[in-house]
Design an enzyme around this catalytic site. Structure first.
Site, PDB file in Angstrom:
ATOM      1  N   CYS A 282     -16.142 -15.358  68.272  1.00  0.00           N
ATOM      2  CA  CYS A 282     -16.421 -14.317  69.264  1.00  0.00           C
ATOM      3  C   CYS A 282     -16.152 -12.911  68.714  1.00  0.00           C
ATOM      4  CB  CYS A 282     -15.538 -14.503  70.490  1.00  0.00           C
ATOM      5  SG  CYS A 282     -15.748 -16.098  71.257  1.00  0.00           S
TER       6      CYS A 282
ATOM      7  N   LYS B  37     -21.955 -25.615  50.633  1.00  0.00           N
ATOM      8  CA  LYS B  37     -22.988 -24.566  50.746  1.00  0.00           C
ATOM      9  C   LYS B  37     -24.317 -25.189  51.133  1.00  0.00           C
ATOM     10  CE  LYS B  37     -21.579 -21.722  50.607  1.00  0.00           C
ATOM     11  NZ  LYS B  37     -20.421 -20.952  50.638  1.00  0.00           N
TER      12      LYS B  37
HETATM   13  C1  F6R Z   1     -18.523 -21.456  53.960  1.00  0.00           C
HETATM   14  C2  F6R Z   1     -17.554 -20.487  54.459  1.00  0.00           C
HETATM   15  C3  F6R Z   1     -16.350 -21.010  55.130  1.00  0.00           C
HETATM   16  C4  F6R Z   1     -15.137 -20.088  54.910  1.00  0.00           C
HETATM   17  C5  F6R Z   1     -13.941 -20.577  55.750  1.00  0.00           C
HETATM   18  C6  F6R Z   1     -12.708 -19.761  55.486  1.00  0.00           C
HETATM   19  O1  F6R Z   1     -19.604 -20.834  53.342  1.00  0.00           O
HETATM   20  O2  F6R Z   1     -17.744 -19.299  54.348  1.00  0.00           O
HETATM   21  O3  F6R Z   1     -16.063 -22.319  54.763  1.00  0.00           O
HETATM   22  O4  F6R Z   1     -14.811 -20.090  53.545  1.00  0.00           O
HETATM   23  O5  F6R Z   1     -14.283 -20.522  57.097  1.00  0.00           O
HETATM   24  O6  F6R Z   1     -12.924 -18.426  55.842  1.00  0.00           O
HETATM   25  P1  F6R Z   1     -12.020 -17.273  55.262  1.00  0.00           P
HETATM   26  O7  F6R Z   1     -12.270 -17.204  53.788  1.00  0.00           O
HETATM   27  O8  F6R Z   1     -12.496 -16.046  55.978  1.00  0.00           O
HETATM   28  O9  F6R Z   1     -10.607 -17.626  55.564  1.00  0.00           O
END
Ligand code: F6R
Length: 610
Positions: A2, A486
């Site tokens: 959100c 990915k």
């Molecule tokens: C996949 C992706 C997510 C983030 C995960 C952690 O492409 O982007 O798996 O890596 O949600 O997010 P952060 O790095 O913001 O803690």
């Protein structure tokens, strides 16, 4: 997840709110809405779907020309995506509207109590309880009503609150979900993320835990949850938030893939000077501290966790310290052996991931010092860590991370090499040699990107497959984990990453004629082994695309159907190169399947709930 925005000022609130909500689209959402106050009347509209649905619904509607308003993009947690479950939510009096990011964990108890008192609810959300409780506490002073209601809420909440009796003000509240204020000239803003208003102002102030603010067009007052006034400083952001337009690319994801050489450069260049690694911002991350470190624990979620898995090889090899890597969401629910001799590294692009933040707090509670490797400046994880290593990758808009992943990885190499120098676990010549390779990474990634058409051609052959297995050994397995995530997240094709040696312990039964196996075979020491694994799956009908290093390209072409190669560098740094063709393959497969690449279904960029 959100997104919240709010405006109070001299201009049309709704046009700012829509524009700002579009800037937060990258967070992932399924519905959107705004409420605007005009002449002591609340006007509200909310729609399931994209912001353009909301924009179209607003066409020709009157009442939305006011100067004060709140807006929201919703990522459904309690109740399906629908108009009625969307925010803003209002209380029964129709005077109070709120937008909420977070989760009210005790909402059922609160809701049942309110229902017993005759309050009606229309949605399935936890957030409506916030509006209802404030509404039932309201006796003419909205600030007081909010303050009285807050102690009842358990969980996480960033709130924007509007009351038609006070058409010239907004109240902002923050507990465990991010909220930042922007200060303009005769107009002020709140948002979940600076990118919502950075085009309007760079003067900001983040609310800390358990703080609230009363915001008018020409003044802002800050309070703690007891209602006592507090002082806070306004800071000017002087760092590059990054451009949030597609720069001529069809998707943000491709733009960000192509930005990786410069993102890695931004990460490493300011930290290398005269052949040394200089980590000026990491005050006290020095010999005195490091000589007492007995273990490194890396904690993260999703792709950031995969960075942790890949970084373990460099961290262990260089620092000679034991390294554990764990999902943040699991870490907290064990009894991890973490104490003051542990360096806890938390990796996060957004710096707001709820599980990572909770793990950070748990680690600190157990005595560890925490290093945050974070992209978003001033985010919660950055604010709570002992040492902050900013990746400086610039804003990442596509939900699927690419450039942030690469910058995080480069950051871990620098940290590993820096620590090894201090602890004298590598020789001077090894240090120099490795540092040279780190400096070469942007150029080598650039070279791979030049070959992207070849990956497109390979994707055209395989994008209709239903099942893909990514196999690799050692550091290549860590890359497979990221490649598989990915691929599935944006193409919606099922895929799994497997340690190549494990395949024959069960999973090989899934290999049949035409199954696509992507083998990552860059670690020269393990080349013969993975070649045998490729032969095993091909003998059972699989087709194989292999990613290898230049010296092995001929050899592997005898076993694989398609080969893509990257330059040969020390294996601990190879994930930085091997991941690039996998990102491209995911992108092109999703493109050919016609997927919503930048905003894959059900996903959010910033995962602020556990
Ligand atoms: C996949 C992706 C997510 C983030 C995960 C952690 O492409 O982007 O798996 O890596 O949600 O997010 P952060 O790095 O913001 O803690």
């Amino acid at each position: 997840m959100c997104g919240i925005v709010a405006y109070v000022g001299k201009n049309n609130a709704s046009s700012f709110l829509l524009r700002a909500l579009e800037k937060l689209e990258y967070r992932g959402y399924d519905s959107a809405g705004i409420a605007v106050c005009k002449e002591n009347k609340l006007n509200l509209i909310k729609k399931k779907g994209r912001i353009n649905v909301l924009r179209e619904a607003l066409q020709g509607l009157s009442g939305f020309e006011g100067f004060t308003g709140i807006g929201h993009t919703r990522w459904a947690t309690h109740g399906e995506p629908s108009d009625v479950n969307s925010h803003p939510h209002t209380g029964n009096s129709g005077k109070i509207a709120i937008v909420h990011n977070g989760i009210i964990e005790n909402y059922m108890v609160l809701k049942n109590n309110l229902i017993k008192k005759g309050v009606n609810f229309s949605s399935e959300t936890d957030s409506e309880v916030v509006a209802a409780l404030i509404d039932s506490s309201y006796e003419g002073d909205i600030f007081e009503a909010v303050r009285r209601a807050i102690p009842s809420f358990e969980g996480s909440f960033a709130l924007g609150i509007l009351c038609s009796d006070f058409p010239d003000q907004i109240i902002a509240v923050k507990k465990e979900s991010p909220l930042v204020l922007g200060f303009g000239d005769g107009e002020n803003y709140i948002a979940s993320d600076i990118s919502a208003f950075v085009e309007d102002t760079r003067n900001i102030c983040r609310l800390n835990e358990n703080e609230m603010a009363l915001i008018k067009a020409d003044s802002v007052s800050f309070y703690n949850f007891k209602g006592e006034k507090i002082n806070k400083n306004i800071t000017k952001i002087d760092w590059n938030v990054g451009s949030s337009d597609k720069g001529g690319f069809e998707h943000f994801m491709m733009k960000e893939i192509m930005e990786q050489p410069s993102a890695i450069r931004e990460t490493i260049s300011p930290r290398i000077s005269n052949g040394e690694i200089v980590l000026k911002s990491l005050k006290n991350f020095n010999e005195e501290y490091l000589k007492n470190v007995k273990k490194i624990f890396v904690i993260a979620c999703g792709s950031s966790y995969h960075v942790g898995l890949a970084s373990r090889f460099a961290l262990e090899k260089l620092t000679k310290l034991p390294v554990e890597v764990e999902l943040a969401s699991e870490f907290r629910y064990r009894s991890p052996i973490v104490d003051e001799t542990t360096l806890l590294i938390v990796i996060s692009q957004s710096g707001e991931t709820a599980d990572s933040l909770a793990a950070l707090r748990e680690g600190k509670r157990r005595g560890a010092k925490v290093m945050a490797i974070v992209n978003v400046v001033g985010s919660s994880i950055a604010s709570e860590a002992d040492f902050v290593f900013y990746t400086w990758a610039g804003i990442e808009v596509a939900v699927a991370t690419t450039k942030a992943y690469s910058s995080q990885l480069a950051s871990t190499y620098l940290v590993a090499l820096y620590v090894s120098k201090i602890l004298k676990t590598v020789s001077e010549s090894t240090f120099k040699n490795y540092l040279n390779y780190i400096e070469l990474l942007p150029e080598l990634v650039e070279k791979i990107l030049l070959g992207k058409e070849k990956i497109y051609e390979i994707a055209k052959k395989y994008y209709q497959c239903d099942n893909v297995f990514f196999i690799g050994r050692g550091v290549d397995y860590a890359v497979c984990m990221e490649g598989s995530l990915k691929f599935k997240e944006i193409s919606y094709i099922h895929s799994e990453a497997y340690a190549a040696g494990e395949l024959k312990h069960g999973t090989i039964s899934l290999i049949e004629s035409g199954t696509l196996v992507i083998a990552v075979a860059t670690d020269k020491r393990l080349f013969e082994k993975i070649s045998s694994n490729i032969r095993e799956v091909k003998a059972r009908g699989a087709v194989c695309m292999a990613i290898t290093i230049e010296p092995k390209k001929e050899e592997i072409s005898y076993v694989a159907n398609d080969v893509f190669f990257v330059s040969e560098i020390p294996e601990i740094f190879l994930p930085s190169l091997a991941v690039i063709p996998l990102q491209l393959f995911s992108y092109y497969s999703a493109l050919l399947r016609g997927r919503d690449i930048d905003k894959p279904r059900n996903l959010a960029k910033s995962v602020t709930v556990e």
